[in-house]
Design a protein around this motif. Sequence first.
Motif, PDB file in Angstrom:
ATOM      1  N   VAL A   7       0.850  -1.193   0.000  1.00 30.09           N
ATOM      2  CA  VAL A   7       0.000   0.000   0.000  1.00 30.09           C
ATOM      3  C   VAL A   7       0.885   1.241   0.000  1.00 30.09           C
ATOM      4  CG1 VAL A   7      -1.922  -1.129   1.148  1.00 30.09           C
ATOM      5  CG2 VAL A   7      -0.189  -0.017   2.511  1.00 30.09           C
ATOM      6  N   PRO A   8       0.384   2.348  -0.489  1.00 36.39           N
ATOM      7  CA  PRO A   8       1.157   3.588  -0.439  1.00 36.39           C
ATOM      8  C   PRO A   8       1.465   3.987   1.008  1.00 36.39           C
ATOM      9  CG  PRO A   8      -0.697   3.813  -1.936  1.00 36.39           C
ATOM     10  CD  PRO A   8      -0.865   2.522  -1.226  1.00 36.39           C
ATOM     11  N   ALA A   9       2.658   4.511   1.214  1.00 34.41           N
ATOM     12  CA  ALA A   9       3.125   4.825   2.565  1.00 34.41           C
ATOM     13  C   ALA A   9       2.255   5.863   3.249  1.00 34.41           C
ATOM     14  CB  ALA A   9       4.573   5.312   2.514  1.00 34.41           C
ATOM     15  N   ASP A  10       1.823   6.886   2.522  1.00 30.12           N
ATOM     16  CA  ASP A  10       1.039   7.945   3.168  1.00 30.12           C
ATOM     17  C   ASP A  10      -0.319   7.433   3.641  1.00 30.12           C
ATOM     18  OD1 ASP A  10       0.314   7.602   0.536  1.00 30.12           O
ATOM     19  OD2 ASP A  10      -0.049   9.720   0.130  1.00 30.12           O
ATOM     20  N   ASP A  11      -0.928   6.517   2.895  1.00 30.02           N
ATOM     21  CA  ASP A  11      -2.209   5.952   3.329  1.00 30.02           C
ATOM     22  C   ASP A  11      -2.033   5.048   4.545  1.00 30.02           C
ATOM     23  OD1 ASP A  11      -3.585   7.223   1.267  1.00 30.02           O
ATOM     24  OD2 ASP A  11      -3.226   5.569  -0.126  1.00 30.02           O
ATOM     25  N   LEU A  12      -0.941   4.284   4.566  1.00 29.30           N
ATOM     26  CA  LEU A  12      -0.665   3.418   5.705  1.00 29.30           C
ATOM     27  C   LEU A  12      -0.383   4.234   6.957  1.00 29.30           C
ATOM     28  CD1 LEU A  12      -0.121   0.571   6.854  1.00 29.30           C
ATOM     29  CD2 LEU A  12       2.252   0.871   6.148  1.00 29.30           C
ATOM     30  N   ILE A  13       0.387   5.288   6.822  1.00 30.52           N
ATOM     31  CA  ILE A  13       0.726   6.135   7.973  1.00 30.52           C
ATOM     32  C   ILE A  13      -0.518   6.831   8.511  1.00 30.52           C
ATOM     33  CG2 ILE A  13       1.971   8.256   8.610  1.00 30.52           C
ATOM     34  CD1 ILE A  13       4.244   7.259   6.774  1.00 30.52           C
ATOM     35  N   GLU A  14      -1.380   7.269   7.621  1.00 26.49           N
ATOM     36  CA  GLU A  14      -2.625   7.923   8.042  1.00 26.49           C
ATOM     37  C   GLU A  14      -3.521   6.968   8.833  1.00 26.49           C
ATOM     38  OE1 GLU A  14      -6.449   9.612   5.686  1.00 26.49           O
ATOM     39  OE2 GLU A  14      -4.492  10.285   4.960  1.00 26.49           O
ATOM     40  N   ALA A  15      -3.611   5.724   8.375  1.00 29.10           N
ATOM     41  CA  ALA A  15      -4.442   4.737   9.072  1.00 29.10           C
ATOM     42  C   ALA A  15      -3.831   4.354  10.419  1.00 29.10           C
ATOM     43  CB  ALA A  15      -4.620   3.503   8.204  1.00 29.10           C
ATOM     44  N   LEU A  16      -2.503   4.210  10.468  1.00 29.01           N
ATOM     45  CA  LEU A  16      -1.832   3.892  11.730  1.00 29.01           C
ATOM     46  C   LEU A  16      -1.965   5.041  12.725  1.00 29.01           C
ATOM     47  CD1 LEU A  16       1.471   2.124  10.649  1.00 29.01           C
ATOM     48  CD2 LEU A  16      -0.316   1.171  12.084  1.00 29.01           C
ATOM     49  N   ALA A  17      -1.925   6.272  12.221  1.00 30.58           N
ATOM     50  CA  ALA A  17      -2.027   7.442  13.099  1.00 30.58           C
ATOM     51  C   ALA A  17      -3.380   7.487  13.800  1.00 30.58           C
ATOM     52  CB  ALA A  17      -1.796   8.724  12.306  1.00 30.58           C
ATOM     53  N   GLU A  18      -4.436   7.082  13.106  1.00 32.00           N
ATOM     54  CA  GLU A  18      -5.753   7.042  13.739  1.00 32.00           C
ATOM     55  C   GLU A  18      -5.770   6.054  14.903  1.00 32.00           C
ATOM     56  OE1 GLU A  18      -8.618   6.143  10.742  1.00 32.00           O
ATOM     57  OE2 GLU A  18      -8.195   7.973   9.599  1.00 32.00           O
ATOM     58  N   ASP A  19      -5.055   4.935  14.750  1.00 34.01           N
ATOM     59  CA  ASP A  19      -4.966   3.949  15.819  1.00 34.01           C
ATOM     60  C   ASP A  19      -4.109   4.463  16.979  1.00 34.01           C
ATOM     61  OD1 ASP A  19      -5.235   1.481  17.158  1.00 34.01           O
ATOM     62  OD2 ASP A  19      -3.311   0.818  16.340  1.00 34.01           O
ATOM     63  N   PHE A  20      -3.043   5.166  16.664  1.00 32.91           N
ATOM     64  CA  PHE A  20      -2.112   5.633  17.700  1.00 32.91           C
ATOM     65  C   PHE A  20      -2.640   6.823  18.492  1.00 32.91           C
ATOM     66  CE2 PHE A  20       1.838   3.831  15.425  1.00 32.91           C
ATOM     67  CZ  PHE A  20       1.646   2.626  16.064  1.00 32.91           C
ATOM     68  N   GLU A  21      -3.658   7.522  17.983  1.00 33.52           N
ATOM     69  CA  GLU A  21      -4.192   8.672  18.708  1.00 33.52           C
ATOM     70  C   GLU A  21      -4.728   8.270  20.071  1.00 33.52           C
ATOM     71  OE1 GLU A  21      -6.699  11.497  16.725  1.00 33.52           O
ATOM     72  OE2 GLU A  21      -5.639  11.169  14.838  1.00 33.52           O
ATOM     73  N   GLU A  22      -5.309   7.070  20.169  1.00 27.43           N
ATOM     74  CA  GLU A  22      -5.816   6.598  21.465  1.00 27.43           C
ATOM     75  C   GLU A  22      -4.745   5.868  22.264  1.00 27.43           C
ATOM     76  OE1 GLU A  22      -7.733   5.076  18.629  1.00 27.43           O
ATOM     77  OE2 GLU A  22      -8.745   7.012  18.434  1.00 27.43           O
ATOM     78  N   ARG A  23      -3.806   5.218  21.576  1.00 26.53           N
ATOM     79  CA  ARG A  23      -2.832   4.368  22.261  1.00 26.53           C
ATOM     80  C   ARG A  23      -1.670   5.136  22.881  1.00 26.53           C
ATOM     81  NH1 ARG A  23      -1.772  -0.886  18.583  1.00 26.53           N
ATOM     82  NH2 ARG A  23      -0.682  -1.553  20.445  1.00 26.53           N
ATOM     83  N   LEU A  24      -1.214   6.205  22.246  1.00 21.90           N
ATOM     84  CA  LEU A  24      -0.026   6.935  22.710  1.00 21.90           C
ATOM     85  C   LEU A  24      -0.426   8.265  23.337  1.00 21.90           C
ATOM     86  CD1 LEU A  24       2.400   6.382  19.707  1.00 21.90           C
ATOM     87  CD2 LEU A  24       2.191   5.026  21.783  1.00 21.90           C
ATOM     88  N   ASP A  25       0.243   8.599  24.433  1.00 21.15           N
ATOM     89  CA  ASP A  25       0.006   9.884  25.100  1.00 21.15           C
ATOM     90  C   ASP A  25       1.042  10.891  24.639  1.00 21.15           C
ATOM     91  OD1 ASP A  25      -2.087   8.805  26.582  1.00 21.15           O
ATOM     92  OD2 ASP A  25      -0.736   8.110  28.164  1.00 21.15           O
ATOM     93  N   GLU A  26       0.546  12.034  24.209  1.00 18.43           N
ATOM     94  CA  GLU A  26       1.446  13.105  23.778  1.00 18.43           C
ATOM     95  C   GLU A  26       1.948  13.847  25.008  1.00 18.43           C
ATOM     96  OE1 GLU A  26       1.320  16.941  20.785  1.00 18.43           O
ATOM     97  OE2 GLU A  26      -0.354  15.545  20.838  1.00 18.43           O
ATOM     98  N   PRO A  27       3.274  14.003  25.166  1.00 19.86           N
ATOM     99  CA  PRO A  27       3.790  14.726  26.340  1.00 19.86           C
ATOM    100  C   PRO A  27       3.369  16.194  26.321  1.00 19.86           C
ATOM    101  CG  PRO A  27       5.561  13.597  25.171  1.00 19.86           C
ATOM    102  CD  PRO A  27       4.333  13.467  24.338  1.00 19.86           C
ATOM    103  N   ASP A  28       3.402  16.821  27.504  1.00 17.39           N
ATOM    104  CA  ASP A  28       2.997  18.226  27.610  1.00 17.39           C
ATOM    105  C   ASP A  28       3.922  19.144  26.818  1.00 17.39           C
ATOM    106  OD1 ASP A  28       0.975  17.383  29.292  1.00 17.39           O
ATOM    107  OD2 ASP A  28       2.158  17.713  31.104  1.00 17.39           O
ATOM    108  N   TRP A  29       5.204  18.801  26.779  1.00 19.46           N
ATOM    109  CA  TRP A  29       6.182  19.672  26.139  1.00 19.46           C
ATOM    110  C   TRP A  29       6.129  19.605  24.624  1.00 19.46           C
ATOM    111  CZ3 TRP A  29       9.183  16.703  23.075  1.00 19.46           C
ATOM    112  CH2 TRP A  29       9.379  15.372  23.450  1.00 19.46           C
ATOM    113  N   SER A  30       5.429  18.637  24.058  1.00 17.75           N
ATOM    114  CA  SER A  30       5.490  18.425  22.609  1.00 17.75           C
ATOM    115  C   SER A  30       4.862  19.567  21.807  1.00 17.75           C
ATOM    116  CB  SER A  30       4.830  17.104  22.239  1.00 17.75           C
ATOM    117  OG  SER A  30       3.459  17.163  22.520  1.00 17.75           O
ATOM    118  N   GLU A  31       3.905  20.273  22.389  1.00 21.89           N
ATOM    119  CA  GLU A  31       3.293  21.372  21.629  1.00 21.89           C
ATOM    120  C   GLU A  31       4.218  22.577  21.509  1.00 21.89           C
ATOM    121  OE1 GLU A  31       0.248  23.733  24.121  1.00 21.89           O
ATOM    122  OE2 GLU A  31       0.200  21.685  24.897  1.00 21.89           O
TER     123      GLU A  31
END
Length: 151
Positions: A7-31
């Motif tokens: 599959v194209p890389a950008d489509d795969l990354i987009e689909a994985l990102a939707e899964d990771f939004e719930e699984r990974l916590d973004e640190p406070d400093w990242s913004e």
Amino acid sequence: MATMYDVPADDLIEALAEDFEERLDEPDWSEFAKTGADRELPPEQENFWATRAASLLRKVADRGPIGVERLSTEYGGSKGGSTRYRVAPDRRADGSKNVIRTILQQLEEEGLVETAEGEGRRVTAEGQSLLDDTAGAVLEELDRPELERYA
């Protein structure tokens, strides 16, 4: 069965990102953190952390075992070398190692990546199956005639 190469890389990354939004916590400093010395501002994407995590997982699976130094080189860019009075060519600048290292540590906690002593990080069997399962789902959703031969 579809793999991450089907599959194209950008489509795969987009689909994985939707899964990771719930699984990974973004640190406070990242913004507030820039993604490299060549950048002027932090990223403005809403789901930047999940997108970068998906991209890193794909790169580690593709090129692993790979270390933080090599990954920071791949996520780097060019920094302007000119000042007000002198003109110099652009220089190479690495990406943020802290962002990459923190995401890789989170992926390790999820069991998707493991550390290979002295070699860097490589994808685990669970991480590879997540990539392949997501690629299969993306391939079914894609409406692109040139990819029909993989279905």
